[in-house]
Design an enzyme around this catalytic site. Structure first.
Site, mmCIF file in Angstrom:
data_model
loop_
_atom_site.group_PDB
_atom_site.id
_atom_site.type_symbol
_atom_site.label_atom_id
_atom_site.label_comp_id
_atom_site.label_asym_id
_atom_site.label_seq_id
_atom_site.Cartn_x
_atom_site.Cartn_y
_atom_site.Cartn_z
ATOM 1 N N GLU A 16 84.130 0.355 32.872
ATOM 2 C CA GLU A 16 84.567 -0.887 32.873
ATOM 3 C C GLU A 16 83.732 -1.955 31.830
ATOM 4 O OE1 GLU A 16 87.045 -4.270 35.649
ATOM 5 O OE2 GLU A 16 85.370 -5.294 34.639
ATOM 6 N N ALA A 50 92.114 -14.221 32.112
ATOM 7 C CA ALA A 50 93.479 -14.436 32.366
ATOM 8 C C ALA A 50 94.745 -15.760 32.048
ATOM 9 C CB ALA A 50 93.929 -14.359 34.152
ATOM 10 N N HIS A 77 92.986 -3.868 29.426
ATOM 11 C CA HIS A 77 94.146 -4.983 31.125
ATOM 12 C C HIS A 77 94.594 -5.944 30.063
ATOM 13 C CE1 HIS A 77 89.692 -4.517 33.812
ATOM 14 N NE2 HIS A 77 90.215 -3.502 32.795
ATOM 15 N N ARG A 107 97.962 -9.076 37.936
ATOM 16 C CA ARG A 107 98.763 -10.166 37.913
ATOM 17 C C ARG A 107 97.895 -10.963 36.937
ATOM 18 N NH1 ARG A 107 98.825 -13.713 42.908
ATOM 19 N NH2 ARG A 107 96.520 -14.735 42.441
ATOM 20 N N ASP A 109 94.374 -14.029 38.308
ATOM 21 C CA ASP A 109 93.699 -14.793 39.079
ATOM 22 C C ASP A 109 94.600 -16.258 37.968
ATOM 23 O OD1 ASP A 109 92.827 -13.655 40.717
ATOM 24 O OD2 ASP A 109 90.635 -13.689 40.084
ATOM 25 N N ALA A 123 101.621 -8.439 40.294
ATOM 26 C CA ALA A 123 101.841 -7.239 38.820
ATOM 27 C C ALA A 123 102.534 -6.207 38.976
ATOM 28 C CB ALA A 123 100.134 -6.762 39.827
ATOM 29 N N LYS A 163 104.210 -1.568 43.219
ATOM 30 C CA LYS A 163 103.135 -1.253 41.811
ATOM 31 C C LYS A 163 103.079 -0.181 41.314
ATOM 32 C CE LYS A 163 99.237 -3.881 42.255
ATOM 33 N NZ LYS A 163 98.251 -5.363 41.891
ATOM 34 N N GLN A 174 89.115 -2.878 43.720
ATOM 35 C CA GLN A 174 87.831 -3.398 43.629
ATOM 36 C C GLN A 174 86.611 -3.144 43.750
ATOM 37 O OE1 GLN A 174 86.684 -6.133 42.462
ATOM 38 N NE2 GLN A 174 88.469 -7.593 43.573
HETATM 39 P P1 FAD Z 1 99.162 -8.725 42.470
HETATM 40 O O1 FAD Z 1 99.414 -7.304 42.725
HETATM 41 O O2 FAD Z 1 100.250 -9.139 41.789
HETATM 42 O O3 FAD Z 1 98.934 -8.600 43.569
HETATM 43 C C1 FAD Z 1 98.343 -10.158 44.129
HETATM 44 C C2 FAD Z 1 98.419 -11.270 45.617
HETATM 45 O O4 FAD Z 1 99.986 -11.008 45.424
HETATM 46 C C3 FAD Z 1 98.494 -9.218 46.954
HETATM 47 O O5 FAD Z 1 97.470 -10.602 47.688
HETATM 48 C C4 FAD Z 1 99.515 -9.485 46.926
HETATM 49 O O6 FAD Z 1 99.872 -8.750 48.359
HETATM 50 C C5 FAD Z 1 100.537 -10.135 46.827
HETATM 51 N N1 FAD Z 1 101.613 -9.649 46.301
HETATM 52 C C6 FAD Z 1 102.073 -8.808 45.551
HETATM 53 N N2 FAD Z 1 103.337 -8.496 45.216
HETATM 54 C C7 FAD Z 1 103.639 -9.581 46.091
HETATM 55 C C8 FAD Z 1 104.966 -9.202 46.238
HETATM 56 N N3 FAD Z 1 106.147 -8.370 45.631
HETATM 57 N N4 FAD Z 1 105.220 -10.512 46.791
HETATM 58 C C9 FAD Z 1 104.459 -10.936 47.698
HETATM 59 N N5 FAD Z 1 103.142 -11.122 47.368
HETATM 60 C C10 FAD Z 1 102.446 -9.903 46.728
HETATM 61 N N6 FAD Z 1 91.508 -10.512 36.409
HETATM 62 C C11 FAD Z 1 91.631 -10.622 35.113
HETATM 63 O O7 FAD Z 1 92.652 -11.839 34.762
HETATM 64 N N7 FAD Z 1 91.431 -10.083 34.161
HETATM 65 C C12 FAD Z 1 90.841 -8.808 33.994
HETATM 66 O O8 FAD Z 1 90.985 -7.941 32.810
HETATM 67 C C13 FAD Z 1 91.032 -8.436 35.395
HETATM 68 N N8 FAD Z 1 90.704 -6.757 35.939
HETATM 69 C C14 FAD Z 1 90.900 -5.862 36.478
HETATM 70 C C15 FAD Z 1 90.548 -5.075 37.374
HETATM 71 C C16 FAD Z 1 89.954 -4.405 38.217
HETATM 72 C C17 FAD Z 1 89.825 -2.832 38.625
HETATM 73 C C18 FAD Z 1 90.355 -5.700 39.844
HETATM 74 C C19 FAD Z 1 90.931 -4.211 40.844
HETATM 75 C C20 FAD Z 1 90.628 -6.530 39.005
HETATM 76 C C21 FAD Z 1 90.654 -6.812 37.639
HETATM 77 N N9 FAD Z 1 91.153 -8.229 37.363
HETATM 78 C C22 FAD Z 1 90.968 -9.014 36.558
HETATM 79 C C23 FAD Z 1 91.856 -9.159 38.742
HETATM 80 C C24 FAD Z 1 92.983 -9.764 39.451
HETATM 81 O O9 FAD Z 1 93.811 -9.934 38.301
HETATM 82 C C25 FAD Z 1 92.740 -11.144 40.648
HETATM 83 O O10 FAD Z 1 92.324 -9.735 41.787
HETATM 84 C C26 FAD Z 1 94.240 -10.607 40.784
HETATM 85 O O11 FAD Z 1 93.847 -11.714 42.119
HETATM 86 C C27 FAD Z 1 95.458 -10.407 41.475
HETATM 87 O O12 FAD Z 1 95.771 -9.137 40.380
HETATM 88 P P2 FAD Z 1 96.733 -7.820 40.712
HETATM 89 O O13 FAD Z 1 97.012 -7.854 39.215
HETATM 90 O O14 FAD Z 1 96.117 -6.974 42.081
HETATM 91 O O15 FAD Z 1 97.691 -8.482 41.682
#
Ligand code: FAD
Length: 291
Positions: A16, A50, A77, A107, A109, A123, A163, A174
């Protein structure tokens, strides 16, 4: 080239990287790419801020450079919380027009002071949308120690399954410093019916500030062996970097021995560290090739 089929053939090894800060020139990252290219990772993923303020121009430019200049498969991403459907359409169109086939759908942050755009709440919404739009290979993020907003790991894994059901073909974790936490997570994910490849996200820790930031941001547990290492070498940056590299190598050797699907190295744009680790684990990763 699409990434998901690679997992059938081999233990995947990927990096990454992140675009330079707004104040820095894009050229700074090109020096990093130059220094990483001969390590020949299976793909390099490029992060995307984000905030919703840009359209990921730098992410796209770097992904294109990887593909066109170095022949390295890029993964872009794409966080969605602060983007409208129209904005996501524009970004996906640009990816498609530039031959970017792999997307890590996130999704993102929430950024303080900026209201979410509300078109994509999770997401899984974005994954389903991308799937409906075009011919992308879609990956998603997962959290061995539970996403900080989730009430517990089982609930988080249930959403992770959504997902996968929506179309995520592989997952990237993570960062974590305790492999047993990853093994437990992988078991629980499998028990929930998640059967796509899971790449282990490994961050080589090379300075004390980075550790503090990481722990605040993602709440990773720090095993005793790790904290002892940091305490012992925190006043000697060179020794701490060596120890951090050795720790990451040790984690990777254990994971590959255990049959992990892939290793995603959070390089922090540090080619020296990426090289040291790649040279140390390249042989065992190739030897672990699936038949
Ligand atoms: P989600 O999968 O949507 O989950 C977020 C939260 O919502 C979780 O607590 C989950 O349990 C909950 N949730 C999911 N679906 C539902 C539903 N249907 N109903 C209710 N709750 C739900 N951030 C950036 O901004 N840019 C990047 O390039 C970036 N790269 C990353 C790469 C990796 C490998 C990782 C692990 C993280 C990265 N992040 C990045 C951070 C990430 O965007 C954050 O961790 C964010 O808070 C969650 O994203 P997610 O896609 O996992 O969200």
């Amino acid at each position: 080239m699409k990434i998901a089929p690679l997992f059938k053939e081999k233990t995947v090894f990927s990096f990454e990287i992140f675009p330079p800060k707004k104040t820095a020139s894009i050229e700074t990252i090109y020096n990093t790419l130059e220094a990483l290219q001969d390590l020949k990772p299976d793909f390099i993923s490029v992060t995307f801020g984000a905030g919703g303020s840009g359209n990921g121009e730098n992410t796209l430019a770097i992904a294109r450079r990887l593909q066109e200049h170095y022949g390295i498969t890029p993964m872009a991403h794409l966080p969605c919380i602060h983007y409208t459907k129209d904005q996501i359409d524009t970004i996906l169109k640009q990816f498609q027009e530039n031959g970017i086939e792999n997307v890590l759908a996130l999704r993102g942050d929430r950024v303080e002071g900026i209201a979410p755009a509300k078109d994509f709440l999770h997401a899984s919404d974005l994954i389903a949308y991308i799937r409906s739009k075009g011919n992308f290979d879609i990956a998603a993020a997962c959290y061995p120690e539970c996403h900080p907003e989730a009430p517990n790991l089982d609930t988080d894994i249930r959403y992770l399954k959504e997902k996968v059901n929506a179309g995520a073909g592989h997952l990237i974790t993570q960062l974590f410093f305790d492999n047993d936490i990853f093994y437990d997570f992988r078991y629980r994910a499998a028990r929930t019916g998640i059967n796509v490849p899971i790449e282990a996200g490994i961050m080589p820790v090379t300075n004390r500030k980075q550790i503090e930031r990481m722990v605040t941001m993602c709440g990773a547990s720090l095993p005793r062996k790790f904290t002892k290492m940091v305490q012992r070498f925190e006043d000697n940056p060179a020794a701490l970097q060596d120890a951090g590299i050795a720790y990451a190598i040790d984690q990777i050797v254990d994971l590959v021995t255990d049959g992990v699907d892939g290793i995603h190295l959070y390089t922090m744009n540090n080619p020296y560290v990426a090289r040291k680790i790649s040279e140390a684990v390249g042989g065992i990763i190739s030897a672990a090739k699936k038949c």
